[in-house]
Design a protein around this motif. Structure first.
Motif, PDB file in Angstrom:
ATOM      1  N   VAL A 284      12.106 -26.761 -58.675  1.00 56.75           N
ATOM      2  CA  VAL A 284      12.922 -27.885 -59.151  1.00 56.75           C
ATOM      3  C   VAL A 284      14.028 -28.252 -58.164  1.00 56.75           C
ATOM      4  CG1 VAL A 284      12.449 -27.376 -61.569  1.00 56.75           C
ATOM      5  CG2 VAL A 284      14.514 -26.431 -60.488  1.00 56.75           C
ATOM      6  N   GLY A 285      14.122 -27.535 -57.038  1.00 60.60           N
ATOM      7  CA  GLY A 285      15.059 -27.988 -56.011  1.00 60.60           C
ATOM      8  C   GLY A 285      15.998 -26.990 -55.393  1.00 60.60           C
ATOM      9  N   ALA A 286      15.992 -25.721 -55.829  1.00 66.43           N
ATOM     10  CA  ALA A 286      16.880 -24.727 -55.214  1.00 66.43           C
ATOM     11  C   ALA A 286      16.411 -24.416 -53.791  1.00 66.43           C
ATOM     12  CB  ALA A 286      16.910 -23.449 -56.045  1.00 66.43           C
ATOM     13  N   HIS A 287      17.353 -24.431 -52.854  1.00 68.95           N
ATOM     14  CA  HIS A 287      17.011 -24.096 -51.475  1.00 68.95           C
ATOM     15  C   HIS A 287      17.020 -22.582 -51.246  1.00 68.95           C
ATOM     16  CE1 HIS A 287      18.965 -28.185 -51.249  1.00 68.95           C
ATOM     17  NE2 HIS A 287      17.782 -28.418 -50.725  1.00 68.95           N
ATOM     18  N   HIS A 288      17.816 -21.882 -52.017  1.00 67.55           N
ATOM     19  CA  HIS A 288      17.922 -20.427 -51.896  1.00 67.55           C
ATOM     20  C   HIS A 288      17.992 -19.846 -53.303  1.00 67.55           C
ATOM     21  CE1 HIS A 288      19.035 -21.100 -47.651  1.00 67.55           C
ATOM     22  NE2 HIS A 288      19.836 -22.034 -48.136  1.00 67.55           N
ATOM     23  N   VAL A 289      17.262 -18.762 -53.537  1.00 69.85           N
ATOM     24  CA  VAL A 289      17.297 -18.078 -54.822  1.00 69.85           C
ATOM     25  C   VAL A 289      17.962 -16.721 -54.640  1.00 69.85           C
ATOM     26  CG1 VAL A 289      15.926 -17.025 -56.659  1.00 69.85           C
ATOM     27  CG2 VAL A 289      15.287 -19.269 -55.753  1.00 69.85           C
ATOM     28  N   VAL A 290      18.884 -16.410 -55.531  1.00 75.66           N
ATOM     29  CA  VAL A 290      19.674 -15.186 -55.458  1.00 75.66           C
ATOM     30  C   VAL A 290      19.305 -14.276 -56.620  1.00 75.66           C
ATOM     31  CG1 VAL A 290      22.002 -14.240 -55.549  1.00 75.66           C
ATOM     32  CG2 VAL A 290      21.578 -16.387 -54.330  1.00 75.66           C
ATOM     33  N   PHE A 291      19.100 -13.003 -56.326  1.00 72.85           N
ATOM     34  CA  PHE A 291      18.856 -11.999 -57.354  1.00 72.85           C
ATOM     35  C   PHE A 291      20.082 -11.092 -57.401  1.00 72.85           C
ATOM     36  CE2 PHE A 291      14.727 -13.483 -56.050  1.00 72.85           C
ATOM     37  CZ  PHE A 291      14.067 -13.659 -57.260  1.00 72.85           C
ATOM     38  N   PRO A 292      20.943 -11.242 -58.398  1.00 75.64           N
ATOM     39  CA  PRO A 292      22.239 -10.558 -58.402  1.00 75.64           C
ATOM     40  C   PRO A 292      22.171  -9.041 -58.289  1.00 75.64           C
ATOM     41  CG  PRO A 292      22.205 -12.282 -60.040  1.00 75.64           C
ATOM     42  CD  PRO A 292      20.809 -12.165 -59.525  1.00 75.64           C
ATOM     43  N   GLU A 293      21.065  -8.440 -58.736  1.00 77.70           N
ATOM     44  CA  GLU A 293      20.979  -6.985 -58.602  1.00 77.70           C
ATOM     45  C   GLU A 293      20.946  -6.567 -57.140  1.00 77.70           C
ATOM     46  OE1 GLU A 293      16.702  -8.433 -59.387  1.00 77.70           O
ATOM     47  OE2 GLU A 293      18.766  -8.954 -59.912  1.00 77.70           O
ATOM     48  N   HIS A 294      20.560  -7.490 -56.258  1.00 74.73           N
ATOM     49  CA  HIS A 294      20.530  -7.203 -54.825  1.00 74.73           C
ATOM     50  C   HIS A 294      21.608  -7.961 -54.069  1.00 74.73           C
ATOM     51  CE1 HIS A 294      16.761  -5.213 -55.544  1.00 74.73           C
ATOM     52  NE2 HIS A 294      16.192  -6.322 -55.976  1.00 74.73           N
ATOM     53  N   ASP A 295      22.000  -9.126 -54.553  1.00 66.30           N
ATOM     54  CA  ASP A 295      22.912 -10.005 -53.818  1.00 66.30           C
ATOM     55  C   ASP A 295      24.244 -10.119 -54.551  1.00 66.30           C
ATOM     56  OD1 ASP A 295      21.018 -10.800 -51.795  1.00 66.30           O
ATOM     57  OD2 ASP A 295      19.996 -11.872 -53.383  1.00 66.30           O
ATOM     58  N   MET A 296      25.228  -9.336 -54.133  1.00 67.42           N
ATOM     59  CA  MET A 296      26.520  -9.354 -54.774  1.00 67.42           C
ATOM     60  C   MET A 296      27.364 -10.520 -54.263  1.00 67.42           C
ATOM     61  SD  MET A 296      26.480  -7.004 -57.038  1.00 67.42           S
ATOM     62  CE  MET A 296      24.823  -7.629 -57.316  1.00 67.42           C
ATOM     63  N   GLY A 297      28.463 -10.781 -54.986  1.00 68.27           N
ATOM     64  CA  GLY A 297      29.298 -11.927 -54.665  1.00 68.27           C
ATOM     65  C   GLY A 297      29.805 -11.933 -53.247  1.00 68.27           C
ATOM     66  N   GLU A 298      30.200 -10.782 -52.704  1.00 68.37           N
ATOM     67  CA  GLU A 298      30.732 -10.726 -51.338  1.00 68.37           C
ATOM     68  C   GLU A 298      29.700 -11.204 -50.336  1.00 68.37           C
ATOM     69  OE1 GLU A 298      33.163  -9.642 -47.994  1.00 68.37           O
ATOM     70  OE2 GLU A 298      33.581 -10.030 -50.104  1.00 68.37           O
ATOM     71  N   ARG A 299      28.468 -10.724 -50.460  1.00 71.28           N
ATOM     72  CA  ARG A 299      27.415 -11.091 -49.513  1.00 71.28           C
ATOM     73  C   ARG A 299      27.064 -12.576 -49.635  1.00 71.28           C
ATOM     74  NH1 ARG A 299      21.719 -11.400 -49.759  1.00 71.28           N
ATOM     75  NH2 ARG A 299      20.741 -11.055 -47.740  1.00 71.28           N
ATOM     76  N   VAL A 300      26.894 -13.031 -50.873  1.00 74.88           N
ATOM     77  CA  VAL A 300      26.510 -14.411 -51.076  1.00 74.88           C
ATOM     78  C   VAL A 300      27.607 -15.358 -50.613  1.00 74.88           C
ATOM     79  CG1 VAL A 300      25.856 -16.134 -52.810  1.00 74.88           C
ATOM     80  CG2 VAL A 300      24.952 -13.812 -52.950  1.00 74.88           C
ATOM     81  N   ALA A 301      28.867 -14.967 -50.753  1.00 77.18           N
ATOM     82  CA  ALA A 301      29.971 -15.814 -50.287  1.00 77.18           C
ATOM     83  C   ALA A 301      29.850 -16.082 -48.801  1.00 77.18           C
ATOM     84  CB  ALA A 301      31.315 -15.153 -50.601  1.00 77.18           C
ATOM     85  N   HIS A 302      29.529 -15.053 -48.022  1.00 77.06           N
ATOM     86  CA  HIS A 302      29.355 -15.240 -46.579  1.00 77.06           C
ATOM     87  C   HIS A 302      28.182 -16.175 -46.291  1.00 77.06           C
ATOM     88  CE1 HIS A 302      32.378 -12.487 -45.206  1.00 77.06           C
ATOM     89  NE2 HIS A 302      31.867 -11.482 -45.875  1.00 77.06           N
ATOM     90  N   LEU A 303      27.095 -16.016 -47.026  1.00 79.97           N
ATOM     91  CA  LEU A 303      25.905 -16.808 -46.755  1.00 79.97           C
ATOM     92  C   LEU A 303      26.094 -18.264 -47.167  1.00 79.97           C
ATOM     93  CD1 LEU A 303      23.135 -14.296 -47.944  1.00 79.97           C
ATOM     94  CD2 LEU A 303      24.219 -14.491 -45.702  1.00 79.97           C
ATOM     95  N   VAL A 304      26.764 -18.485 -48.290  1.00 83.29           N
ATOM     96  CA  VAL A 304      26.970 -19.843 -48.767  1.00 83.29           C
ATOM     97  C   VAL A 304      27.818 -20.646 -47.790  1.00 83.29           C
ATOM     98  CG1 VAL A 304      28.117 -21.222 -50.557  1.00 83.29           C
ATOM     99  CG2 VAL A 304      26.644 -19.328 -51.212  1.00 83.29           C
ATOM    100  N   THR A 305      28.850 -20.006 -47.212  1.00 84.96           N
ATOM    101  CA  THR A 305      29.721 -20.731 -46.288  1.00 84.96           C
ATOM    102  C   THR A 305      29.036 -21.020 -44.973  1.00 84.96           C
ATOM    103  OG1 THR A 305      30.670 -18.631 -45.512  1.00 84.96           O
ATOM    104  CG2 THR A 305      31.848 -19.795 -47.261  1.00 84.96           C
ATOM    105  N   GLY A 306      27.879 -20.399 -44.725  1.00 81.51           N
ATOM    106  CA  GLY A 306      27.104 -20.711 -43.535  1.00 81.51           C
ATOM    107  C   GLY A 306      27.563 -20.000 -42.281  1.00 81.51           C
ATOM    108  N   ARG A 307      28.554 -19.124 -42.386  1.00 82.36           N
ATOM    109  CA  ARG A 307      29.054 -18.423 -41.214  1.00 82.36           C
ATOM    110  C   ARG A 307      28.073 -17.350 -40.762  1.00 82.36           C
ATOM    111  NH1 ARG A 307      33.575 -15.754 -43.807  1.00 82.36           N
ATOM    112  NH2 ARG A 307      34.181 -14.966 -41.763  1.00 82.36           N
ATOM    113  N   MET A 308      27.330 -16.811 -41.702  1.00 79.51           N
ATOM    114  CA  MET A 308      26.381 -15.748 -41.388  1.00 79.51           C
ATOM    115  C   MET A 308      25.026 -16.086 -41.982  1.00 79.51           C
ATOM    116  SD  MET A 308      28.744 -12.414 -42.115  1.00 79.51           S
ATOM    117  CE  MET A 308      30.490 -12.422 -41.697  1.00 79.51           C
TER     118      MET A 308
END
Length: 224
Positions: free
Chosen positions: A119-143
Motif C-alpha cells: 500500500v506504499g511503505a518504502h521501509h518496514v520496521v519490526f520493533p523487536e529488532h529495530d529500536m527507536g535509536e536505530r530507526v531515528a538514525h535511518l529515518v534522518t538519512g544520515r546512516m
C-alpha cells in the motif's frame, strides 16, 4: 561522554505514540529533527506534550485530518500504530496518496509488513529488532544502517564524505580526526571489502565505521 543534539533540519511526522513511536519521536528530537507526533488517543498526546513540541490528537485514517495538520508537506513519515492493523494499513495508504517521499511503517508480522509495502511503505520496521535509536538514525538519512553493541559503542554504514574522497585512509586521518575506524568499504556496484591503510576512498563509496557512539554520529554528520 554525553550526546549533544545537532540540528539536521529533518522534518518527520510520527504517527502512533505507543512505546515504539514515542521512543522514536524522542530520539528524533534529541538528534535535532523537527517532529510532528500524532496519536488518536488524546490522553497519550497530553502525556507527551511536555516532551515533544508538536503533538496532536487526530484520526490519521481521515485524509482531511492529515491535510489540516500539514502532514502532506513532510518529507519523512513513520507509522508506529501498533494493535490496530486496519488503521496502520489505511494510514500508510493515505500517506502514500500524499506522495510523501519516505514512508516507514511498523509491522507486527511478516504478513503485515508485506501489506504495508503493497500500500506504499518504502521501509518496514519490526520493533523487536529495530529500536527507536536505530530507526531515528535511518529515518534522518544520515546512516544507511546503524547498530549499537554496547552502551557507548556502535557501527554504522554511511556514504563517504567529500573531505575524504581521493585520499587513502592514512592521508584522510579519520581515526585521529574523528576517532572512528573504517572497517570496510564498498565501491559502487561492488561488494564490501576490508580496508587497509592504503585503501583509497572514491566518490559514491559506502563505508562501515566503528567507534564510540558520539564519534560515529559526528562522522555521519559529514554526509549531511
Amino acid at each position: 561522554m554525553g550526546r549533544n543534539p545537532r540540528r539536521h533540519n529533518t522534518r518527520v511526522v510520527v504517527i502512533g505514540l505507543g512505546r515504539f513511536g514515542s521512543s522514536l519521536a524522542r530520539e528524533l528530537v534529541t538528534h535535532g529533527s523537527e517532529v510532528l507526533a500524532i496519536d488518536s488517543d488524546p490522553h497519550l498526546v497530553q502525556q507527551l506534550s511536555d516532551e515533544l513540541t508538536h503533538v496532536a490528537a487526530a484520526d490519521t485514517t481521515d485524509m482531511d485530518a492529515l491535510t489540516q495538520l500539514g502532514v502532506p508537506d513532510f518529507p519523512h513519515a513513520v507509522v508506529g500504530i501498533g494493535s490496530n492493523m486496519e488503521a496502520s494499513i489505511l494510514t500508510t495508504s493515505l500517506l502514500a496518496d500524499c506522495a510523501i517521499p519516505r514512508i516507514w511503517a511498523k509491522a507486527t508480522s511478516r504478513q503485515h509488513g508485506q501489506i504495508l509495502e503493497r500500500v506504499g511503505a518504502h521501509h518496514v520496521v519490526f520493533p523487536e529488532h529495530d529500536m527507536g535509536e536505530r530507526v531515528a538514525h535511518l529515518v534522518t538519512g544520515r546512516m544507511i544502517d546503524y547498530i549499537e553493541f554496547d552502551a557507548d559503542y556502535a557501527m554504522a554504514r554511511t556514504t563517504a564524505p567529500a573531505s575524504v574522497i581521493g585520499k587513502t585512509l592514512t592521508a584522510s586521518g579519520l581515526r585521529h580526526r574523528f576517532e572512528v575506524t573504517v572497517v570496510a568499504v564498498k565501491h559502487p556496484g561492488g561488494e564490501f571489502t576490508y580496508t587497509t591503510a592504503d585503501t583509497v576512498i572514491a566518490d559514491g563509496d559506502q563505508l562501515i565505521v566503528s567507534g564510540r557512539i558520539d564519534a560515529v554520529e559526528r562522522f555521519a554528520d559529514l554526509t549531511d
